[in-house]
Design a protein around this motif. Structure first.
Motif, PDB file in Angstrom:
ATOM      1  N   VAL A  81       0.827  -1.210   0.000  1.00  0.00           N
ATOM      2  CA  VAL A  81       0.000   0.000   0.000  1.00  0.00           C
ATOM      3  C   VAL A  81       0.862   1.260   0.000  1.00  0.00           C
ATOM      4  CG1 VAL A  81      -0.399   0.287   2.505  1.00  0.00           C
ATOM      5  CG2 VAL A  81      -2.155   0.959   0.891  1.00  0.00           C
ATOM      6  N   ILE A  82       2.015   1.231   0.655  1.00  0.00           N
ATOM      7  CA  ILE A  82       2.917   2.389   0.627  1.00  0.00           C
ATOM      8  C   ILE A  82       3.424   2.597  -0.797  1.00  0.00           C
ATOM      9  CG2 ILE A  82       5.166   3.254   1.379  1.00  0.00           C
ATOM     10  CD1 ILE A  82       4.565   1.877   4.118  1.00  0.00           C
ATOM     11  N   ARG A  83       3.873   1.524  -1.455  1.00  0.00           N
ATOM     12  CA  ARG A  83       4.342   1.618  -2.845  1.00  0.00           C
ATOM     13  C   ARG A  83       3.267   2.202  -3.747  1.00  0.00           C
ATOM     14  NH1 ARG A  83       6.421  -3.993  -2.435  1.00  0.00           N
ATOM     15  NH2 ARG A  83       8.626  -3.770  -2.074  1.00  0.00           N
ATOM     16  N   ALA A  84       2.071   1.635  -3.675  1.00  0.00           N
ATOM     17  CA  ALA A  84       0.976   2.077  -4.548  1.00  0.00           C
ATOM     18  C   ALA A  84       0.648   3.546  -4.320  1.00  0.00           C
ATOM     19  CB  ALA A  84      -0.259   1.213  -4.320  1.00  0.00           C
ATOM     20  N   THR A  85       0.616   3.961  -3.084  1.00  0.00           N
ATOM     21  CA  THR A  85       0.292   5.354  -2.774  1.00  0.00           C
ATOM     22  C   THR A  85       1.383   6.287  -3.277  1.00  0.00           C
ATOM     23  OG1 THR A  85      -0.984   4.695  -0.848  1.00  0.00           O
ATOM     24  CG2 THR A  85      -0.211   6.974  -0.911  1.00  0.00           C
ATOM     25  N   LEU A  86       2.624   5.940  -3.034  1.00  0.00           N
ATOM     26  CA  LEU A  86       3.719   6.819  -3.460  1.00  0.00           C
ATOM     27  C   LEU A  86       3.807   6.906  -4.984  1.00  0.00           C
ATOM     28  CD1 LEU A  86       6.468   6.027  -0.831  1.00  0.00           C
ATOM     29  CD2 LEU A  86       4.878   7.950  -0.903  1.00  0.00           C
ATOM     30  N   GLU A  87       3.569   5.799  -5.665  1.00  0.00           N
ATOM     31  CA  GLU A  87       3.572   5.828  -7.124  1.00  0.00           C
ATOM     32  C   GLU A  87       2.427   6.695  -7.640  1.00  0.00           C
ATOM     33  OE1 GLU A  87       3.591   1.712  -8.226  1.00  0.00           O
ATOM     34  OE2 GLU A  87       5.689   1.480  -7.659  1.00  0.00           O
ATOM     35  N   GLY A  88       1.286   6.641  -6.963  1.00  0.00           N
ATOM     36  CA  GLY A  88       0.135   7.435  -7.362  1.00  0.00           C
ATOM     37  C   GLY A  88       0.301   8.921  -7.095  1.00  0.00           C
ATOM     38  N   THR A  89       1.228   9.269  -6.212  1.00  0.00           N
ATOM     39  CA  THR A  89       1.442  10.681  -5.883  1.00  0.00           C
ATOM     40  C   THR A  89       2.750  11.235  -6.450  1.00  0.00           C
ATOM     41  OG1 THR A  89       2.422  10.086  -3.747  1.00  0.00           O
ATOM     42  CG2 THR A  89       0.066  10.577  -3.773  1.00  0.00           C
ATOM     43  N   GLY A  90       3.358  10.501  -7.365  1.00  0.00           N
ATOM     44  CA  GLY A  90       4.552  11.015  -8.023  1.00  0.00           C
ATOM     45  C   GLY A  90       5.872  10.627  -7.392  1.00  0.00           C
ATOM     46  N   HIS A  91       5.852   9.839  -6.340  1.00  0.00           N
ATOM     47  CA  HIS A  91       7.093   9.353  -5.726  1.00  0.00           C
ATOM     48  C   HIS A  91       7.260   7.901  -6.132  1.00  0.00           C
ATOM     49  CE1 HIS A  91       7.275  12.972  -3.344  1.00  0.00           C
ATOM     50  NE2 HIS A  91       6.053  12.762  -2.904  1.00  0.00           N
ATOM     51  N   GLY A  92       7.357   7.644  -7.423  1.00  0.00           N
ATOM     52  CA  GLY A  92       7.290   6.297  -7.969  1.00  0.00           C
ATOM     53  C   GLY A  92       8.516   5.454  -7.759  1.00  0.00           C
ATOM     54  N   ALA A  93       8.429   4.251  -8.276  1.00  0.00           N
ATOM     55  CA  ALA A  93       9.491   3.257  -8.115  1.00  0.00           C
ATOM     56  C   ALA A  93      10.794   3.685  -8.783  1.00  0.00           C
ATOM     57  CB  ALA A  93       9.035   1.912  -8.661  1.00  0.00           C
ATOM     58  N   ASN A  94      10.741   4.612  -9.725  1.00  0.00           N
ATOM     59  CA  ASN A  94      11.969   5.089 -10.357  1.00  0.00           C
ATOM     60  C   ASN A  94      12.725   6.068  -9.474  1.00  0.00           C
ATOM     61  OD1 ASN A  94      11.464   3.565 -12.625  1.00  0.00           O
ATOM     62  ND2 ASN A  94      10.269   5.186 -13.596  1.00  0.00           N
ATOM     63  N   ASP A  95      12.070   6.577  -8.448  1.00  0.00           N
ATOM     64  CA  ASP A  95      12.692   7.484  -7.492  1.00  0.00           C
ATOM     65  C   ASP A  95      13.586   6.646  -6.583  1.00  0.00           C
ATOM     66  OD1 ASP A  95      13.349   9.198  -5.439  1.00  0.00           O
ATOM     67  OD2 ASP A  95      11.352  10.101  -5.330  1.00  0.00           O
TER      68      ASP A  95
END
Length: 177
Positions: free
Chosen positions: A75-89
């Motif tokens: 859920v942390i991953r999904a939320t951060l990806e949805g708010t622009g702090h994605g997995a590429n960060d």
């Protein structure tokens, strides 16, 4: 990653005796978790320990220490990806589930602020029609005195988290650990 559990949540998942852990050297990888209920539904509030940036997780089925880290990271991953702090960060908190260390809550300031966020989340969930993702978005706009900066008496978790991400990026560019 450090996942700090409230006593109530630790008892629910039968986590045993938790030890205190110092703050994680990367504050983006230090999260606190508290269980709460709305009616008969169970939820877990996950908040970054330093910034109080929060997400809400459905608590159904969380009865052991194996499932909580996996679901929390998801859920942390999904939320951060949805708010622009994605997995590429490179500062995105996506360690392997095996690297999650459970610890007891850090201090009363974090616990008190999370209790305030739980009151807001409960109000949003009681009204209905709001997804868990939307609850998290709204919680990250709540003004909290624990996040006061300078002459501002209050701060928002969304802003505090964005500042930490930016600081982590600038520390990396300047070579500061």
């Amino acid at each position: 990653m450090v996942l700090r559990l409230s006593q109530k949540l630790n008892a629910r998942i039968k986590g045993g005796t938790l030890s205190a852990a110092p703050p994680h050297e990367n504050s983006l990888l230090d999260w606190s978790a508290q269980a709460f209920a709305v009616g008969r539904a169970e939820y877990v509030l996950l908040s970054n320990t330093r910034t109080l940036y929060s997400v809400v997780l459905a608590g159904m089925g969380l009865r052991d220490t194996a499932r909580l880290p996996e679901r929390a990271l998801g859920v942390i991953r999904a939320t951060l990806e949805g708010t622009g702090h994605g997995a590429n960060d490179r500062h995105h908190p996506t360690p392997a589930v095996e690297s999650v260390r459970l610890a007891k809550a850090l201090d009363r300031s974090v616990t008190g602020s999370m209790n305030e966020l739980i009151v807001h989340a409960t109000a949003l969930l009681v009204d209905g029609g709001v997804s868990l993702a939307e609850v998290g978005v709204r919680l990250n706009d709540v003004l909290l005195s624990a996040l006061a900066v300078g002459s501002n008496k209050y701060g928002r978790p969304r802003d505090a988290f964005a500042e930490r991400v930016a600081a982590a990026g600038s520390d990396e560019q300047t070579g500061t650990p």
